[in-house]
Design an enzyme around this catalytic site. Structure first.
Site, PDB file in Angstrom:
ATOM      1  N   LYS A 215       0.822  -1.201   0.000  1.00  0.00           N
ATOM      2  CA  LYS A 215       0.000   0.000   0.000  1.00  0.00           C
ATOM      3  C   LYS A 215       0.864   1.263   0.000  1.00  0.00           C
ATOM      4  O   LYS A 215       0.685   2.161  -0.819  1.00  0.00           O
ATOM      5  CB  LYS A 215      -0.932   0.007   1.209  1.00  0.00           C
ATOM      6  CG  LYS A 215      -1.880   1.199   1.233  1.00  0.00           C
ATOM      7  CD  LYS A 215      -2.679   1.269   2.527  1.00  0.00           C
ATOM      8  CE  LYS A 215      -3.625   0.129   2.685  1.00  0.00           C
ATOM      9  NZ  LYS A 215      -4.515   0.278   3.874  1.00  0.00           N
ATOM     10  N   GLU A 221      10.268  -5.561   3.971  1.00  0.00           N
ATOM     11  CA  GLU A 221      10.473  -6.880   3.388  1.00  0.00           C
ATOM     12  C   GLU A 221      10.076  -6.898   1.911  1.00  0.00           C
ATOM     13  O   GLU A 221      10.790  -7.448   1.063  1.00  0.00           O
ATOM     14  CB  GLU A 221       9.662  -7.932   4.147  1.00  0.00           C
ATOM     15  CG  GLU A 221      10.047  -8.103   5.597  1.00  0.00           C
ATOM     16  CD  GLU A 221       9.180  -7.283   6.539  1.00  0.00           C
ATOM     17  OE1 GLU A 221       9.025  -7.687   7.700  1.00  0.00           O
ATOM     18  OE2 GLU A 221       8.653  -6.220   6.106  1.00  0.00           O
ATOM     19  N   GLY A 275      -4.904  -4.809   5.723  1.00  0.00           N
ATOM     20  CA  GLY A 275      -4.087  -5.786   5.025  1.00  0.00           C
ATOM     21  C   GLY A 275      -4.671  -7.177   5.015  1.00  0.00           C
ATOM     22  O   GLY A 275      -4.718  -7.850   3.972  1.00  0.00           O
ATOM     23  N   ARG A 276      -5.133  -7.651   6.177  1.00  0.00           N
ATOM     24  CA  ARG A 276      -5.630  -9.020   6.235  1.00  0.00           C
ATOM     25  C   ARG A 276      -7.058  -9.147   5.708  1.00  0.00           C
ATOM     26  O   ARG A 276      -7.620 -10.242   5.709  1.00  0.00           O
ATOM     27  CB  ARG A 276      -5.501  -9.571   7.656  1.00  0.00           C
ATOM     28  CG  ARG A 276      -6.097  -8.715   8.741  1.00  0.00           C
ATOM     29  CD  ARG A 276      -5.586  -9.153  10.121  1.00  0.00           C
ATOM     30  NE  ARG A 276      -6.040  -8.284  11.192  1.00  0.00           N
ATOM     31  CZ  ARG A 276      -5.437  -7.158  11.557  1.00  0.00           C
ATOM     32  NH1 ARG A 276      -4.360  -6.747  10.909  1.00  0.00           N
ATOM     33  NH2 ARG A 276      -5.904  -6.427  12.556  1.00  0.00           N
ATOM     34  N   GLU A 361      -3.692 -11.830  14.536  1.00  0.00           N
ATOM     35  CA  GLU A 361      -3.305 -10.434  14.390  1.00  0.00           C
ATOM     36  C   GLU A 361      -4.472  -9.509  14.712  1.00  0.00           C
ATOM     37  O   GLU A 361      -4.274  -8.398  15.215  1.00  0.00           O
ATOM     38  CB  GLU A 361      -2.792 -10.164  12.973  1.00  0.00           C
ATOM     39  CG  GLU A 361      -2.101  -8.814  12.822  1.00  0.00           C
ATOM     40  CD  GLU A 361      -1.317  -8.684  11.540  1.00  0.00           C
ATOM     41  OE1 GLU A 361      -0.127  -9.057  11.522  1.00  0.00           O
ATOM     42  OE2 GLU A 361      -1.898  -8.196  10.539  1.00  0.00           O
ATOM     43  N   HIS A 392      -2.112 -38.583  11.248  1.00  0.00           N
ATOM     44  CA  HIS A 392      -0.894 -39.355  11.489  1.00  0.00           C
ATOM     45  C   HIS A 392       0.175 -38.503  12.156  1.00  0.00           C
ATOM     46  O   HIS A 392       1.355 -38.852  12.133  1.00  0.00           O
ATOM     47  CB  HIS A 392      -0.383 -39.943  10.171  1.00  0.00           C
ATOM     48  CG  HIS A 392      -1.339 -40.922   9.569  1.00  0.00           C
ATOM     49  ND1 HIS A 392      -1.310 -42.272   9.853  1.00  0.00           N
ATOM     50  CD2 HIS A 392      -2.397 -40.739   8.729  1.00  0.00           C
ATOM     51  CE1 HIS A 392      -2.288 -42.890   9.192  1.00  0.00           C
ATOM     52  NE2 HIS A 392      -2.958 -41.974   8.510  1.00  0.00           N
ATOM     53  N   LYS A 503       9.482  -4.472  14.179  1.00  0.00           N
ATOM     54  CA  LYS A 503      10.046  -3.791  13.011  1.00  0.00           C
ATOM     55  C   LYS A 503      11.044  -2.721  13.439  1.00  0.00           C
ATOM     56  O   LYS A 503      12.114  -2.561  12.836  1.00  0.00           O
ATOM     57  CB  LYS A 503       8.929  -3.159  12.183  1.00  0.00           C
ATOM     58  CG  LYS A 503       8.035  -4.145  11.444  1.00  0.00           C
ATOM     59  CD  LYS A 503       6.996  -3.397  10.633  1.00  0.00           C
ATOM     60  CE  LYS A 503       6.104  -4.338   9.851  1.00  0.00           C
ATOM     61  NZ  LYS A 503       5.086  -3.613   9.055  1.00  0.00           N
TER      62      LYS A 503
END
Length: 538
Positions: A215, A221, A275-276, A361, A392, A503
């Site tokens: 954005k 990153e 964001g999410r 979050e 399993h 951060k």
């Protein structure tokens, strides 16, 4: 740390008669055994299940009785769940710490809808962006969009992180049968050169398209990976060719053009898209390229159908609210510290990871919307993987371990393949695990090491097929479930200030590793780790 059992720490709003009634009732409910509840009520499976937006939800294998449901919904109303829901859907600035609205639901409204917000007509704006995305996606899918050497695009790389990565990556994986076979899709998020080399090492610059999703176009990153991709491309291509191989999903035109991306190849979205919650926006560009505009709009329509159900259905028959209330019930009154997501469909292999970000979050908070200590246990740990693999691995702990772990089973009735016998086995295992967790085994003279006590709760979510529409509904279901739980705890589900601390410290430590400035002050452990790493990197 707060003592969560200290009644003096309860918010005034949790010192409600409805909460006290739930606490008293929970003391009784913890004595119930699930198989006994089924024995007492032949209609239980029907009473505690419902259909909405193409999904079927069975919550009968839980410690709920009609009185429990009545008490839970009474508490939800006392906590203002419906009021907060309506405020969010109207566009009020429910993200109080950032003074923002949370209008992701507008992104999936039909073209003919209207939504006025603070003097703006948002649906028309959203549809304009969707039309631009559609034009671009069709050019890439058809081969009309050419690389610098005149060849069509063969590989699409989405570079983002968090919601800018997990949403598109999960949805592309889930909708694999709907994805064009003429293109391959890759997702690069981790700030780890091993991930970068693994992706770029098998691509051809002539036929690769990068979608940079950020954005602000400043996420560290994402920009680090984007610049590495840019440098990789420029070993073969020219600076003037960047516009053929890089597009951006962003709002920062200046930074995008400085990178070398043409302004007309930037797809914007607004700050009321978290964001999410952003897969529905231009962040979904890679998904639209993968599945095409028609399927992408069906994806939006499925989510919108769940939005309308969430808006209109009473809490007693509201799927997101019921999913939230039962999880709240186990978190608060049964000590359940985690929730297992168990999709019995290989293409949903990333769905548990997607929900980890969405729920933890959003609701991993310790203070209320007005800055007070919550005084209750908030977001549980979300984990899981696809069945039957989990059977399993960790299902042993579910059946015979000492913790209560509620399970959300997710299954699809009709497969997108012709291996019908395999699919029958898959469904049989899914249903059997839920039944075994509930009933256990009560055979006489069974050795203790073979005994499974049962009485473990689960939900079952079914859809006829996994399609763009039903995936959209499934994601929206969990979005609204997360919102309801945030309202029950009175936390702001739309900020993530805890992410920012790491951060900031990472930036300081990076300068320490570079030796570009005076060393920052750290604890002795961190200082020793920095020194060891700096020595290794010389």
């Amino acid at each position: 740390m707060h003592d969560l059992n200290d009644p003096s720490l309860l918010q005034p709003s949790l010192q409600l008669p409805e909460f006290a009634a739930l606490q008293r009732h929970a003391g009784e409910a913890r004595q119930w055994h699930l198989n006994e509840l089924f024995g007492q009520d032949p209609q239980r499976a029907t009473r505690f299940s419902l259909d909405a937006a193409g999904l079927f939800f069975d919550f009968s294998k839980t410690h709920l009785q009609p009185q429990t449901l009545s008490l839970l919904t009474a508490f939800a109303r006392a906590r203002g769940v419906e009021t907060l829901r309506d405020a969010m859907l109207r566009g009020e600035r429910v993200n109080v710490t950032e003074n923002r609205a949370a209008l992701h639901t507008v992104l999936r409204m039909p073209r003919e809808s209207r939504f006025a917000w603070e003097g703006e007509e948002l649906v028309a704006e959203v549809q304009q962006v969707l039309d631009r995305m559609q034009n671009f996606a069709e050019r890439v899918r058809s081969g009309e969009w050419k690389g610098y050497s005149g060849k069509s695009i063969k590989d699409v790389v989405n570079i983002g992180i968090g919601g800018s990565d997990l949403g598109p990556a999960m949805s592309c994986a889930a909708l694999r049968p709907f994805t064009t076979t003429s293109l391959s899709f890759h997702f690069l998020s981790n700030v780890d050169g091993h991930a970068t080399s693994a992706v770029l090492g098998r691509l051809n610059p002539e036929t690769t398209l990068f979608i940079i999703s950020s954005k602000s176009f400043s996420t560290h990153e994402t920009l680090l990976n984007a610049h590495d991709a840019r440098a990789w491309f420029l070993r073969k291509g020219a600076l003037a060719d960047l516009h053929r191989h890089f597009v951006a999903v962003s709002t920062n035109t200046e930074a995008v053009t400085a990178f070398g991306i043409a302004a007309e190849n930037m797809f914007p979205f607004r700050d009321w898209v978290g964001g999410r919650y952003s897969i529905w926006s231009s962040i979904g560009l890679s998904l639209m390229v993968a599945i095409g505009a028609e399927h992408f709009r069906a994806f939006l329509a499925g989510a919108h159908a769940m939005d309308e159900h969430f808006r209109q259905a009473p809490l007693e028959r509201n799927m997101p609210a019921l999913l939230a209330l039962t999880n709240f019930w186990y978190r608060q009154f049964f000590g359940a510290g985690s929730l297992l997501i168990a999709p019995y469909h290989q293409d949903l292999w990333l769905f548990p990871a997607y929900l980890q970000q969405l729920e933890m979050e959003s609701n991993g908070k310790g203070v209320t919307r007005d800055g007070q200590a919550v005084g209750l246990r908030t977001a549980p740990v979300i984990w899981g993987s696809v069945g039957t693999n989990g059977q399993h691995a960790y299902f042993q702990m579910l059946h015979q371990g000492t913790d209560i772990v509620p399970v959300d089973f997710i299954a699809v009735l009709k497969p997108a393949h012709d291996y019908i016998e395999q699919h029958k086995v898959l469904l049989a295992n899914c249903f059997a695990q839920a039944e075994a967790l509930m009933n256990g085994n009560a055979a006489p003279n069974l050795p203790p090491h073979r005994a499974c006590p049962g009485n473990h709760p689960s939900h079952m979510l079914l859809m006829e097929r996994l399609t763009p529409s039903t995936l959209g509904a499934l994601i929206a279901l969990y979005e609204h479930k997360t919102f309801v739980q945030g309202a029950l705890w009175n936390v702001n589900s739309f900020d993530q200030w805890g992410v920012e601390l790491g951060k900031t410290l990472a930036s300081q430590i990076l300068s320490d590793l570079d030796g570009s400035a005076a060393l920052h002050t750290h604890d002795s452990s961190t200082s020793a780790l920095i020194a060891r790493a700096a020595a290794a990197l010389k």
